[in-house]
Write a protein that holds these residues in place. Structure first.
Motif, PDB file in Angstrom:
ATOM      1  N   ALA A 193      11.895  -0.964   2.250  1.00 24.53           N
ATOM      2  CA  ALA A 193      12.082  -2.260   1.594  1.00 24.53           C
ATOM      3  C   ALA A 193      11.996  -3.427   2.570  1.00 24.53           C
ATOM      4  O   ALA A 193      11.730  -4.563   2.158  1.00 24.53           O
ATOM      5  N   LEU A 194      12.213  -3.182   3.854  1.00 26.78           N
ATOM      6  CA  LEU A 194      12.151  -4.257   4.840  1.00 26.78           C
ATOM      7  C   LEU A 194      10.723  -4.604   5.245  1.00 26.78           C
ATOM      8  O   LEU A 194      10.513  -5.593   5.949  1.00 26.78           O
ATOM      9  N   ARG A 195       9.744  -3.795   4.813  1.00 27.07           N
ATOM     10  CA  ARG A 195       8.365  -3.984   5.275  1.00 27.07           C
ATOM     11  C   ARG A 195       7.418  -4.333   4.133  1.00 27.07           C
ATOM     12  O   ARG A 195       7.611  -3.898   2.997  1.00 27.07           O
ATOM     13  N   ASN A 196       6.365  -5.058   4.474  1.00 27.50           N
ATOM     14  CA  ASN A 196       5.265  -5.253   3.542  1.00 27.50           C
ATOM     15  C   ASN A 196       4.549  -3.910   3.394  1.00 27.50           C
ATOM     16  O   ASN A 196       4.124  -3.308   4.391  1.00 27.50           O
ATOM     17  N   PRO A 197       4.396  -3.390   2.176  1.00 28.72           N
ATOM     18  CA  PRO A 197       3.853  -2.038   2.025  1.00 28.72           C
ATOM     19  C   PRO A 197       2.381  -1.905   2.385  1.00 28.72           C
ATOM     20  O   PRO A 197       1.941  -0.794   2.711  1.00 28.72           O
ATOM     21  N   VAL A 198       1.628  -2.985   2.339  1.00 26.72           N
ATOM     22  CA  VAL A 198       0.217  -2.899   2.740  1.00 26.72           C
ATOM     23  C   VAL A 198       0.149  -2.652   4.253  1.00 26.72           C
ATOM     24  O   VAL A 198      -0.593  -1.778   4.726  1.00 26.72           O
ATOM     25  N   LEU A 199       0.953  -3.411   4.991  1.00 29.45           N
ATOM     26  CA  LEU A 199       1.011  -3.182   6.434  1.00 29.45           C
ATOM     27  C   LEU A 199       1.618  -1.816   6.742  1.00 29.45           C
ATOM     28  O   LEU A 199       1.172  -1.118   7.661  1.00 29.45           O
ATOM     29  N   LEU A 200       2.650  -1.427   5.973  1.00 26.07           N
ATOM     30  CA  LEU A 200       3.297  -0.133   6.185  1.00 26.07           C
ATOM     31  C   LEU A 200       2.301   1.006   5.962  1.00 26.07           C
ATOM     32  O   LEU A 200       2.236   1.952   6.760  1.00 26.07           O
ATOM     33  N   ALA A 201       1.525   0.916   4.906  1.00 26.59           N
ATOM     34  CA  ALA A 201       0.525   1.953   4.636  1.00 26.59           C
ATOM     35  C   ALA A 201      -0.501   2.038   5.760  1.00 26.59           C
ATOM     36  O   ALA A 201      -0.910   3.137   6.166  1.00 26.59           O
ATOM     37  N   HIS A 202      -0.896   0.874   6.281  1.00 29.75           N
ATOM     38  CA  HIS A 202      -1.861   0.843   7.381  1.00 29.75           C
ATOM     39  C   HIS A 202      -1.280   1.500   8.633  1.00 29.75           C
ATOM     40  O   HIS A 202      -1.939   2.308   9.306  1.00 29.75           O
ATOM     41  N   GLN A 203      -0.027   1.167   8.952  1.00 33.18           N
ATOM     42  CA  GLN A 203       0.626   1.745  10.133  1.00 33.18           C
ATOM     43  C   GLN A 203       0.743   3.263  10.020  1.00 33.18           C
ATOM     44  O   GLN A 203       0.446   3.998  10.971  1.00 33.18           O
ATOM     45  N   TRP A 204       1.170   3.747   8.863  1.00 30.75           N
ATOM     46  CA  TRP A 204       1.383   5.186   8.710  1.00 30.75           C
ATOM     47  C   TRP A 204       0.077   5.954   8.614  1.00 30.75           C
ATOM     48  O   TRP A 204       0.006   7.107   9.074  1.00 30.75           O
ATOM     49  N   ALA A 205      -0.950   5.353   8.061  1.00 34.93           N
ATOM     50  CA  ALA A 205      -2.262   6.006   8.075  1.00 34.93           C
ATOM     51  C   ALA A 205      -2.745   6.170   9.516  1.00 34.93           C
ATOM     52  O   ALA A 205      -3.267   7.224   9.902  1.00 34.93           O
ATOM     53  N   THR A 206      -2.528   5.121  10.318  1.00 29.35           N
ATOM     54  CA  THR A 206      -2.932   5.186  11.726  1.00 29.35           C
ATOM     55  C   THR A 206      -2.080   6.198  12.487  1.00 29.35           C
ATOM     56  O   THR A 206      -2.594   6.977  13.304  1.00 29.35           O
ATOM     57  N   LEU A 207      -0.760   6.201  12.227  1.00 32.87           N
ATOM     58  CA  LEU A 207       0.120   7.189  12.854  1.00 32.87           C
ATOM     59  C   LEU A 207      -0.319   8.614  12.523  1.00 32.87           C
ATOM     60  O   LEU A 207      -0.313   9.503  13.379  1.00 32.87           O
ATOM     61  N   ASP A 208      -0.682   8.828  11.264  1.00 36.06           N
ATOM     62  CA  ASP A 208      -1.091  10.172  10.866  1.00 36.06           C
ATOM     63  C   ASP A 208      -2.384  10.578  11.568  1.00 36.06           C
ATOM     64  O   ASP A 208      -2.574  11.752  11.893  1.00 36.06           O
ATOM     65  N   GLY A 254     -10.551  -3.888  -5.886  1.00 40.19           N
ATOM     66  CA  GLY A 254     -11.428  -3.385  -4.836  1.00 40.19           C
ATOM     67  C   GLY A 254     -10.824  -3.354  -3.450  1.00 40.19           C
ATOM     68  O   GLY A 254     -11.522  -3.081  -2.470  1.00 40.19           O
ATOM     69  N   THR A 255      -9.495  -3.625  -3.324  1.00 39.73           N
ATOM     70  CA  THR A 255      -8.863  -3.583  -2.007  1.00 39.73           C
ATOM     71  C   THR A 255      -8.869  -2.155  -1.471  1.00 39.73           C
ATOM     72  O   THR A 255      -8.443  -1.225  -2.153  1.00 39.73           O
ATOM     73  N   VAL A 256      -9.365  -1.996  -0.252  1.00 42.45           N
ATOM     74  CA  VAL A 256      -9.478  -0.669   0.365  1.00 42.45           C
ATOM     75  C   VAL A 256      -8.798  -0.687   1.720  1.00 42.45           C
ATOM     76  O   VAL A 256      -8.936  -1.647   2.490  1.00 42.45           O
ATOM     77  N   LEU A 257      -8.078   0.382   2.031  1.00 43.47           N
ATOM     78  CA  LEU A 257      -7.403   0.525   3.319  1.00 43.47           C
ATOM     79  C   LEU A 257      -8.151   1.523   4.190  1.00 43.47           C
ATOM     80  O   LEU A 257      -8.605   2.563   3.710  1.00 43.47           O
ATOM     81  N   GLY A 258      -8.295   1.222   5.455  1.00 40.84           N
ATOM     82  CA  GLY A 258      -8.883   2.167   6.395  1.00 40.84           C
ATOM     83  C   GLY A 258      -8.204   2.015   7.749  1.00 40.84           C
ATOM     84  O   GLY A 258      -7.777   0.907   8.092  1.00 40.84           O
ATOM     85  N   PRO A 259      -8.010   3.095   8.495  1.00 47.92           N
ATOM     86  CA  PRO A 259      -8.467   4.447   8.178  1.00 47.92           C
ATOM     87  C   PRO A 259      -7.592   5.111   7.111  1.00 47.92           C
ATOM     88  O   PRO A 259      -6.461   4.681   6.887  1.00 47.92           O
ATOM     89  N   THR A 260      -8.129   6.126   6.498  1.00 46.19           N
ATOM     90  CA  THR A 260      -7.290   6.962   5.647  1.00 46.19           C
ATOM     91  C   THR A 260      -6.444   7.868   6.552  1.00 46.19           C
ATOM     92  O   THR A 260      -6.803   8.102   7.718  1.00 46.19           O
TER      93      THR A 260
END
Length: 314
Positions: free
Chosen positions: A79-94, A159-165
Motif C-alpha cells: 500500500a505504500l508503493r505505486n503498483p506500476v512502479l512496484l510491478a516493474h521493480q519485482w519483474a526486474t528482481l525476478d 494498451g499500457t505494457v510493462l517490460g521486462p516480464t
C-alpha cells in the motif's frame, strides 16, 4: 509429510538500530546462509516506523551474490508503493534472480508509528487493505506482458505494457501475512502462500485447514498455496539467559513491553533440543517454509539451525 524449508531473516532493522548502516555484512550473511544450506533469505520492510534498508534494492544485491536461495520480503507493505512502479521493480528482481523472489505482503499492524509511516508516505491508513488488494491485482495484470487498461485507484490508458516480464510466467508468488478470518478467505481465493507470525502450532493447524477449505471452495487446489511462518528464536542451553535475550531483543526492536509482543508474535527462547521440538510442532501443523528471525548472535544461531535442520526437515 514433505519436509519444510528453512529460511533466515537478515537483520536489516537491528543493524540500523545500532548505527551499522553498511550493506557488506548483510550480503555476507546471505552468502553464509546459502553455504549452510538455508533455503531462503528474507528482508523486512519499513520506511520510517522501523527504519531499515530498502528491501527491493537489497534483494537485488543478494540475488547477484547468491545462486540458489529464494529471496523474499517479510513482509512488504504494497500500500505504500505505486503498483506500476512496484510491478516493474519485482519483474526486474525476478529477472535478476532468475525466478527466486517471493513477494511476502501485509497491510501493516495498527500501531501509532506505522500509522505515522503511512501519513509520511502520503497514503491513507483507512483504505490500506483495498489499496493493497488492488495493487497486487494490478501487478499481476502487468506481469502478464499483455496490454493493460485499468480504471481504479490508478488509471492506465488502453494498451499500457510493462517490460521486462518476470522470469516466471505470471510473476513472483505472493504470500500474505495475517491470521484474521478475512485473511483465510483472501489467501484461499487469491494468493500463493500464507505467511503469519502470530499463531501457535494448534492455531496454525486450525487456520491452515480452514484456508485449504477456502481454496477448494474457490475452485483452487490447496496444493498451490504454501504454508509459511515467521518465527523468532533465542537459542541457549541456559534457559534464563535465552529468556533475557529474547525480552531485551523484543523491547528494543518494538519499543514495547516484551510480554505484550510475545502475545502478538510467535517467539521461542530455550535450548537447541527444545527449539527443534518447537519447530517440529509447527511442521506437523502444516508449515512448509520457515522464516526464522534470531534475537542477536546470528552466526551462532545459523550454525545451530543448520545443525538441527535434518531433524525437522529441510
Amino acid at each position: 509429510m514433505t519436509a519444510p524449508s528453512i529460511g533466515y531473516l537478515l537483520p536489516t532493522r537491528e543493524r540500523v538500530m545500532t548505527g551499522e548502516h553498511e550493506t557488506g555484512p548483510l550480503l555476507a550473511l546471505a552468502e553464509r546462509a546459502e553455504a549452510l544450506g538455508f533455503a531462503s533469505v528474507w528482508v523486512g520492510d519499513s520506511v520510517t516506523a522501523r527504519p531499515r534498508h530498502d528491501p527491493m534494492t537489497l534483494m537485488a544485491a543478494v540475488a547477484a551474490r547468491t545462486r540458489h536461495l529464494s529471496i523474499g520480503t517479510a513482509v512488504l507493505l504494497p500500500a505504500l508503493r505505486n503498483p506500476v512502479l512496484l510491478a516493474h521493480q519485482w519483474a526486474t528482481l525476478d529477472r535478476i534472480s532468475e525466478g527466486r523472489v517471493i513477494l511476502g505482503a501485509g497491510i501493516g499492524s495498527d500501531v501509532p508509528n506505522i500509522r505515522d509511516e503511512f501519513e509520511a508516505c502520503g497514503v491513507s491508513w483507512e483504505k490500506r487493505l483495498g489499496r493493497m488488494m488492488e495493487a497486487l491485482r494490478l501487478c499481476r495484470a502487468l506481469w502478464s506482458g499483455e496490454p493493460v487498461t485499468w480504471d481504479g485507484r490508478w488509471r492506465l490508458k488502453p494498451g499500457t505494457v510493462l517490460g521486462p516480464t518476470p522470469h516466471r510466467p505470471g510473476g513472483p508468488p505472493i504470500w500474505v501475512a495475517g491470521s484474521a478470518p478475512a485473511t483465510i478467505e483472501r489467501v484461499g481465493r487469491h494468493f500463493d502462500g500464507w505467511f503469519p507470525n502470530g499463531p501457535d502450532p494448534t492455531q496454525y493447524a486450525e487456520t491452515w485447514r480452514a484456508m485449504r477449505e477456502a481454496a477448494c471452495a474457490a475452485g483452487r487446489s490447496p496444493s498451490v498455496i504454501t504454508g509459511a511462518a515467521y518465527l523468532t528464536l533465542a537459542i541457549d542451553d541456559d534457559a534464563h539467559r535465552a529468556e533475557d535475550r529474547m525480552s531485551r531483543f523484543l523491547e528494543r526492536y518494538y519499543s514495547t513491553r516484551p510480554d505484550i509482543m510475545r502475545k502478538r508474535q510467535a517467539c521461542f527462547a530455550g535450548s537447541r533440543d527444545a527449539a527443534r521440538d518447537w519447530l517440529a510442532a509447527y511442521a506437523a501443523a502444516g508449515v512448509e517454509h520457515f522464516c526464522l528471525r534470531f534475537a542477536g548472535d546470528h552466526e551462532r544461531h545459523m550454525d545451530e539451525i543448520a545443525g538441527l535442520r535434518d531433524e525437522i526437515g529441510h
